[in-house]
Design a protein around this motif. Sequence first.
Motif: not given
Length: 489
Positions: A409-411, A474-475, A460-462
């Motif tokens: 998921l990207t913002v 980016t998640m 996960g990573t962010v």
Amino acid sequence: MRRGFRRIPLPRTLRAQLTTGMVVLLAVACLAVGITTVLALEGFLVRRLDQQLTASDGRFAASLEHEARPDADNMPDTRGQSEGTFGARLLNGSIDAAAVVTDEADADVRLTTADRQTLEHLPVDGDAHSRRLSALGAYRLTAVRGDDGDVLVTGLPLHSVEETVHRLEGVEAAVFAAALVVTGILGALWVRVSLRPLRRVTSTAVNVAERPLASGQVAMPEPVPAGDPRTEVGQVATAVNRMLGHVGDALERRQASEERLRHFAADASHELRTPVANIRGHAELALRTTSPVPAEVRRALDRIQSESERMSRLVDDLLLLARIDAGHALSRSRVDLTRLVLDATDDARAAGPDHRWRLDLPEESVTAEGDEHRLHQAVGNLLANARTHTPAGTEVTVRLTAGDSRVRLTVTDDGPGIGEDLLPEVFGRFVRADHGRSRTTGSTGLGLAIVHAVVTAHGGTVDVESRPGRTVFTMTLPTPPGDAPRTPG
């Protein structure tokens, strides 16, 4: 200038260096011994040959003289010389006769021009000199003056000396090569055994380096066997054990301090929830009264309600972080990430109508496994961060992709970006873009910290990339093994 030159690779490990050094030193010693013995043997044999040459007293060369009256010097029975003996007579500076003994007889020798020049330039001093004749080979030659004013040259071949020396060189080469091979093998085994304590020290150091010392409780490895403290390896092992003790003590103290702080934050957050809720309830109740209230009092009640709401969010965030830090398990269920992103974006659009919100979602719904409430909170915090720290009119794009057992998921926003000094610690707690700004916006400085904690708890990573005009959060979330992201059935 050195295009064709290649540097000789040197051994890197200490074991290889010690073994190589030992073999090189032995090779140098063998070379020195070999050269010394070869030179000594060659000198001894040449001196023996010179003694034979002196004992011959030039009788064979003297027999080549043509005197008018024979005497004891040129009688035929005086020519009994060893095979290969060379004799020559120089008259008036040029070769008059030359012969060599073969099979108890003498035979004339055909000398080349170079051989004649060699013999003609031989010093007439009675000493032996080494010369090479193309017709015969290497010889030890001596020149003396004869009875007729001529020069008599006598020589003995160096073939036997050269053959003996070459045989010695071959034997030494074979013996020294075998010695080097055996020494290299035994030396490598000996060095390996000798460095075994050092390998244990290295293994312990690597074990410590691979442990996550930055955070959490860390179990230190067992101490290294110290061995003999009088040796260098024993001293290194003792120093490493002492260092491990200091590091272990420091980590235990840090862990205890973090535990106390975590318990304090959890207890304080839990205890503050009730009084903050009471303050908020009383403020709301006071604002609902129909009795006339002075404007200043109503404004104060509004501020009390606003700050109590902000305080409630801060307490909830601190309590959530404390629980995640304490390792409390999150709930696990099938989460429809597509629906979650749609809802979070609708909430962000309602809260920030002056921003432009765009969605880029796959045609099929994407699912993953996790805590739906916490994931919704993480996505909402990312969108709230983009809305709060960018000016009106900023375009925010939310993109969801799935593949390779990962959900991403990207913002992305086209706002002013994040400062370089703030970028490394943007996911820290109570980190603010403007440390001196007013806090009336309701931000607690814990939004991105919660995103990081929630995503990390899900495995996960962010991360973030930012420059003026483009900021991308980016998640990435993993999916269970063998369970690729798919449409819910």
